[in-house]
Design a protein around this motif. Structure first.
Motif, PDB file in Angstrom:
ATOM      1  N   LYS A 153       5.087   2.849  -9.203  1.00 15.00           N
ATOM      2  CA  LYS A 153       4.500   3.315 -10.465  1.00 15.00           C
ATOM      3  C   LYS A 153       3.042   3.712 -10.259  1.00 15.00           C
ATOM      4  CE  LYS A 153       3.412   1.925 -15.134  1.00 15.00           C
ATOM      5  NZ  LYS A 153       3.080   0.826 -15.985  1.00 15.00           N
ATOM      6  N   ASN A 154       2.272   2.840  -9.606  1.00 13.30           N
ATOM      7  CA  ASN A 154       0.864   3.140  -9.348  1.00 13.30           C
ATOM      8  C   ASN A 154       0.718   4.336  -8.414  1.00 13.30           C
ATOM      9  OD1 ASN A 154       0.375   0.885 -10.909  1.00 13.30           O
ATOM     10  ND2 ASN A 154      -0.247  -0.401  -9.208  1.00 13.30           N
ATOM     11  N   GLY A 155       1.598   4.413  -7.426  1.00 11.87           N
ATOM     12  CA  GLY A 155       1.568   5.530  -6.488  1.00 11.87           C
ATOM     13  C   GLY A 155       1.860   6.855  -7.169  1.00 11.87           C
ATOM     14  N   GLU A 167       1.253   7.632 -10.253  1.00 15.24           N
ATOM     15  CA  GLU A 167       0.066   7.998 -11.036  1.00 15.24           C
ATOM     16  C   GLU A 167      -1.016   8.600 -10.136  1.00 15.24           C
ATOM     17  OE1 GLU A 167      -3.326   5.539 -13.323  1.00 15.24           O
ATOM     18  OE2 GLU A 167      -1.288   5.214 -14.074  1.00 15.24           O
ATOM     19  N   ALA A 168      -1.263   7.956  -9.000  1.00 11.53           N
ATOM     20  CA  ALA A 168      -2.264   8.478  -8.056  1.00 11.53           C
ATOM     21  C   ALA A 168      -1.854   9.845  -7.525  1.00 11.53           C
ATOM     22  CB  ALA A 168      -2.451   7.489  -6.898  1.00 11.53           C
ATOM     23  N   GLN A 199       6.066  -1.841  -8.946  1.00 12.70           N
ATOM     24  CA  GLN A 199       4.693  -1.605  -9.394  1.00 12.70           C
ATOM     25  C   GLN A 199       3.968  -0.666  -8.428  1.00 12.70           C
ATOM     26  OE1 GLN A 199       3.371  -2.821 -12.376  1.00 12.70           O
ATOM     27  NE2 GLN A 199       1.830  -1.278 -11.921  1.00 12.70           N
ATOM     28  N   ALA A 200       4.211  -0.819  -7.144  1.00 10.98           N
ATOM     29  CA  ALA A 200       3.585   0.060  -6.159  1.00 10.98           C
ATOM     30  C   ALA A 200       4.020   1.508  -6.369  1.00 10.98           C
ATOM     31  CB  ALA A 200       3.923  -0.410  -4.746  1.00 10.98           C
ATOM     32  N   THR A 242       0.872  -1.172   0.000  1.00  8.35           N
ATOM     33  CA  THR A 242       0.000   0.000   0.000  1.00  8.35           C
ATOM     34  C   THR A 242       0.912   1.226   0.000  1.00  8.35           C
ATOM     35  OG1 THR A 242      -1.724  -1.155   1.216  1.00  8.35           O
ATOM     36  CG2 THR A 242      -1.790   1.250   1.264  1.00  8.35           C
ATOM     37  N   SER A 285      -2.582   4.210  -3.034  1.00  7.24           N
ATOM     38  CA  SER A 285      -2.511   3.282  -4.145  1.00  7.24           C
ATOM     39  C   SER A 285      -1.891   2.000  -3.624  1.00  7.24           C
ATOM     40  CB  SER A 285      -1.683   3.880  -5.287  1.00  7.24           C
ATOM     41  OG  SER A 285      -1.763   3.057  -6.425  1.00  7.24           O
ATOM     42  N   GLU A 286      -1.727   1.029  -4.517  1.00 10.77           N
ATOM     43  CA  GLU A 286      -1.026  -0.190  -4.137  1.00 10.77           C
ATOM     44  C   GLU A 286      -0.496  -0.870  -5.387  1.00 10.77           C
ATOM     45  OE1 GLU A 286      -3.863  -2.632  -2.061  1.00 10.77           O
ATOM     46  OE2 GLU A 286      -4.612  -3.489  -3.916  1.00 10.77           O
ATOM     47  N   GLY A 287       0.347  -1.849  -5.173  1.00  8.88           N
ATOM     48  CA  GLY A 287       0.890  -2.603  -6.286  1.00  8.88           C
ATOM     49  C   GLY A 287       1.622  -3.825  -5.794  1.00  8.88           C
TER      50      GLY A 287
END
Length: 94
Positions: free
Chosen positions: A42-44, A46-47, A39-40, A21, A32-34
């Protein structure tokens, strides 16, 4: 180019194996999470970009040592977001 850097806190203590998280102490509500740290992050990122996109006044970044001290069980990393790229993405979606 308008890049902003904030600290991300990655925590997997309440998640299944290798799912992190991601939260940002300076931007409350950004979550976010990944699977895995890469991946976490990258997703973070973006958020974070999407959350900052809606802000008129961008918050100051916290001191990394203070954030690490407050989150000893977590991984703390810097995340860079290009707000101009986020604007392009929002325009394409919207």
């Amino acid at each position: 180019m308008r890049k902003m850097t904030y600290l991300a806190v990655l925590n997997n203590s309440s998640n299944p194996d290798d799912v992190y998280t991601v939260t940002f102490p300076d931007v409350p509500g950004t979550v976010s999470e990944g699977k895995g740290i890469d991946q976490a992050l990258k997703n973070g990122a973006e958020a974070l970009g999407l959350m900052l996109y809606d802000m008129d006044d961008l918050p100051e970044a916290s001191d990394i040592d203070e954030v690490r001290e407050a989150n000893r069980e977590a991984v703390v990393r810097l995340v860079v977001v290009d707000l101009e790229e986020t604007c392009k993405t929002v325009r394409e979606i919207g």
